[in-house]
Design an enzyme around this catalytic site. Structure first.
Site, PDB file in Angstrom:
ATOM      1  N   ARG A  54       0.200   1.841   1.527  1.00 52.48           N
ATOM      2  CA  ARG A  54       0.531   3.169   2.277  1.00 52.48           C
ATOM      3  C   ARG A  54      -0.749   3.496   2.936  1.00 52.48           C
ATOM      4  O   ARG A  54      -0.624   3.805   4.052  1.00 52.48           O
ATOM      5  CB  ARG A  54       1.168   4.205   1.596  1.00 52.48           C
ATOM      6  CG  ARG A  54       2.763   3.977   1.185  1.00 52.48           C
ATOM      7  CD  ARG A  54       3.175   4.429  -0.075  1.00 52.48           C
ATOM      8  NE  ARG A  54       2.458   3.548  -1.116  1.00 52.48           N
ATOM      9  CZ  ARG A  54       3.192   2.369  -1.541  1.00 52.48           C
ATOM     10  NH1 ARG A  54       4.637   2.343  -1.040  1.00 52.48           N
ATOM     11  NH2 ARG A  54       2.729   1.674  -2.416  1.00 52.48           N
ATOM     12  N   THR A  55      -1.680   4.113   2.197  1.00 52.88           N
ATOM     13  CA  THR A  55      -2.681   4.826   2.522  1.00 52.88           C
ATOM     14  C   THR A  55      -3.588   3.905   3.761  1.00 52.88           C
ATOM     15  O   THR A  55      -3.742   4.401   4.835  1.00 52.88           O
ATOM     16  CB  THR A  55      -3.701   5.164   1.592  1.00 52.88           C
ATOM     17  OG1 THR A  55      -2.876   5.767   0.589  1.00 52.88           O
ATOM     18  CG2 THR A  55      -4.690   6.372   2.035  1.00 52.88           C
ATOM     19  N   LYS A  82     -21.284  -9.686  -3.964  1.00 51.36           N
ATOM     20  CA  LYS A  82     -22.612 -10.373  -4.466  1.00 51.36           C
ATOM     21  C   LYS A  82     -23.568  -9.311  -5.005  1.00 51.36           C
ATOM     22  O   LYS A  82     -24.616  -9.410  -5.271  1.00 51.36           O
ATOM     23  CB  LYS A  82     -23.212 -10.851  -3.142  1.00 51.36           C
ATOM     24  CG  LYS A  82     -22.432 -11.707  -2.289  1.00 51.36           C
ATOM     25  CD  LYS A  82     -23.155 -12.078  -1.185  1.00 51.36           C
ATOM     26  CE  LYS A  82     -22.400 -13.091  -0.190  1.00 51.36           C
ATOM     27  NZ  LYS A  82     -22.919 -13.303   1.273  1.00 51.36           N
ATOM     28  N   ARG A 104     -11.636   4.515  -0.226  1.00 56.21           N
ATOM     29  CA  ARG A 104     -10.869   4.696  -1.481  1.00 56.21           C
ATOM     30  C   ARG A 104     -11.742   3.961  -2.371  1.00 56.21           C
ATOM     31  O   ARG A 104     -12.440   2.924  -2.188  1.00 56.21           O
ATOM     32  CB  ARG A 104      -9.538   3.851  -1.652  1.00 56.21           C
ATOM     33  CG  ARG A 104      -9.023   3.709  -2.799  1.00 56.21           C
ATOM     34  CD  ARG A 104      -7.594   3.272  -2.739  1.00 56.21           C
ATOM     35  NE  ARG A 104      -6.762   4.604  -2.041  1.00 56.21           N
ATOM     36  CZ  ARG A 104      -5.551   4.365  -2.313  1.00 56.21           C
ATOM     37  NH1 ARG A 104      -4.771   3.172  -3.058  1.00 56.21           N
ATOM     38  NH2 ARG A 104      -4.522   5.270  -1.860  1.00 56.21           N
ATOM     39  N   HIS A 132      -6.887  12.925  -3.833  1.00 55.14           N
ATOM     40  CA  HIS A 132      -6.317  12.231  -2.770  1.00 55.14           C
ATOM     41  C   HIS A 132      -5.664  13.258  -1.856  1.00 55.14           C
ATOM     42  O   HIS A 132      -4.465  13.286  -1.643  1.00 55.14           O
ATOM     43  CB  HIS A 132      -5.113  11.111  -3.441  1.00 55.14           C
ATOM     44  CG  HIS A 132      -4.574  10.138  -2.568  1.00 55.14           C
ATOM     45  ND1 HIS A 132      -4.904   9.920  -1.337  1.00 55.14           N
ATOM     46  CD2 HIS A 132      -3.629   9.172  -3.041  1.00 55.14           C
ATOM     47  CE1 HIS A 132      -3.985   8.914  -0.705  1.00 55.14           C
ATOM     48  NE2 HIS A 132      -3.626   8.509  -1.506  1.00 55.14           N
TER      49      HIS A 132
HETATM   50  N1   CP Z   1       0.385   6.475  -2.441  1.00 53.46           N
HETATM   51  C1   CP Z   1      -0.736   5.802  -2.034  1.00 53.46           C
HETATM   52  O1   CP Z   1      -1.736   6.136  -1.994  1.00 53.46           O
HETATM   53  O2   CP Z   1      -0.195   4.344  -2.138  1.00 53.46           O
HETATM   54  P1   CP Z   1      -1.022   3.298  -1.612  1.00 53.46           P
HETATM   55  O3   CP Z   1      -1.886   3.071  -3.138  1.00 53.46           O
HETATM   56  O4   CP Z   1      -0.153   2.090  -1.364  1.00 53.46           O
HETATM   57  O5   CP Z   1      -2.272   3.479  -0.775  1.00 53.46           O
END
Ligand code: CP
Length: 305
Positions: A54-55, A82, A104, A132
């Site tokens: 999603r993100t 590496k 992320r 998040h």
């Molecule tokens: N909700 C969320 O962060 O989903 P993903 O890990 O798929 O990005």
């Protein structure tokens, strides 16, 4: 703000402004002729050290809908493999003069560290069990569009709260916007000392969900538990999985949320996930609008904006 590193540090007015901007982006996103190009000529790098559906995809779509050039770093086939450090990777990307980096990372605080090493804007797309922020914003937008408000609502966040950056960002945002936040989990999955911060905690779904307006389910993050989770997933579902019976403890018009990815039959039953009270698909749509709003807000602070 130059970066979006967490909900912590945003004022209720900042949050409201982002939600208002995102609300407008929902319509822009739905109608091709309304789309703008406020990020034309800007370069956005998505740098994901952890898996994402999603993100990452919604940040890519959001950037492209605003006209940015979007590059997805393939971490698995990059020089990270590496042994290149996070800081060296950041410095390398920084030398290519991007405008925005979306990151992320599995370590809490890694995104803050990276933000201090680059000249561009940085967006936290999830750092360890820390924050998040865009997930909390899209959850808030979804709640506000369905309930008309956030203030005064009772929101029960249920499940693996201990390992959840989604829970943490939501707790901060919802409390800042005047919701009553309840945390419902087995005691081993509640962060130690959390009740002292003013959050009501429950170890029983029947008590925690009583009269709730929103039931927000979380995935059991077995990958963060090093095999230390004791009950079987079947037993977990029996006590903490959201099915129609447990949803019956909440208000009759309660709405169900889940950030995804879902484990059906572990924390939520399929009939609830796909049922009339579920907002799960709408959360995904709001994810694009919120990320457009965040990118546009940050772009307005970039040099030569
Ligand atoms: N909700 C969320 O962060 O989903 P993903 O890990 O798929 O990005």
């Amino acid at each position: 703000h130059r970066h979006l590193l967490g909900i912590e540090g945003l004022s209720p007015l900042d949050i409201k402004a982002l939600l208002d901007l995102a609300d407008a982006q929902v319509e822009v996103s739905r109608q091709v002729e309304k789309r703008k190009s406020s990020l034309r000529g800007r370069t956005q790098i998505n740098l994901f050290f952890e898996p994402s559906t999603r993100t990452q995809s919604s940040f890519e779509i959001a950037g492209k809908r605003l006209g940015a050039d979007v590059m997805n770093m393939q971490v698995a086939s990059s020089s990270v493999k590496k042994g290149e450090t996070l800081i060296d990777t950041a410095a390398t990307l920084n030398a290519m003069r991007p405008d925005i980096i979306v990151v992320r990372h599995h370590a809490a605080g890694a995104v803050h560290l990276l933000a201090r090493k680059v000249d561009c804007s940085v967006v936290n797309a999830g750092d360890g069990a820390h924050e998040h922020p865009t997930q909390a914003l899209l959850d808030a937008l979804t709640i506000r569009r369905n309930k008309g408000r956030i203030e005064g609502l009772t929101v029960a966040i249920c499940g693996d709260i201990l390992h959840s950056r989604v829970a943490r960002s939501n707790m901060i945002l919802l409390a800042a916007m005047g919701a009553r936040v309840r945390l419902v989990a087995p005691s081993t999955l509640l962060p130690p000392g959390i009740a002292r911060l003013g959050f009501e905690t429950f170890t029983s779904m029947s008590e925690g969900l009583k009269d709730a307006d929103i039931v927000m389910m979380l995935r059991l993050q077995l990958e963060r538990m090093n095999g230390s989770f004791v009950p079987s997933v079947k037993e977990y579902f029996r006590f903490y999985g959201l099915d129609q019976e447990k949803l019956g403890y909440a208000k009759p018009d309660a709405l169900v949320m889940h950030p995804g990815p879902m484990n059906r039959g572990v924390e939520i039953s399929s009939d609830v996930a796909d049922g009339a009270q579920s907002l799960i698909r709408e959360q995904v749509e709001m994810g694009v609008a919120v990320r457009m709003a965040v990118l546009e807000a940050l772009a307005s602070h970039l040099p030569n904006a």
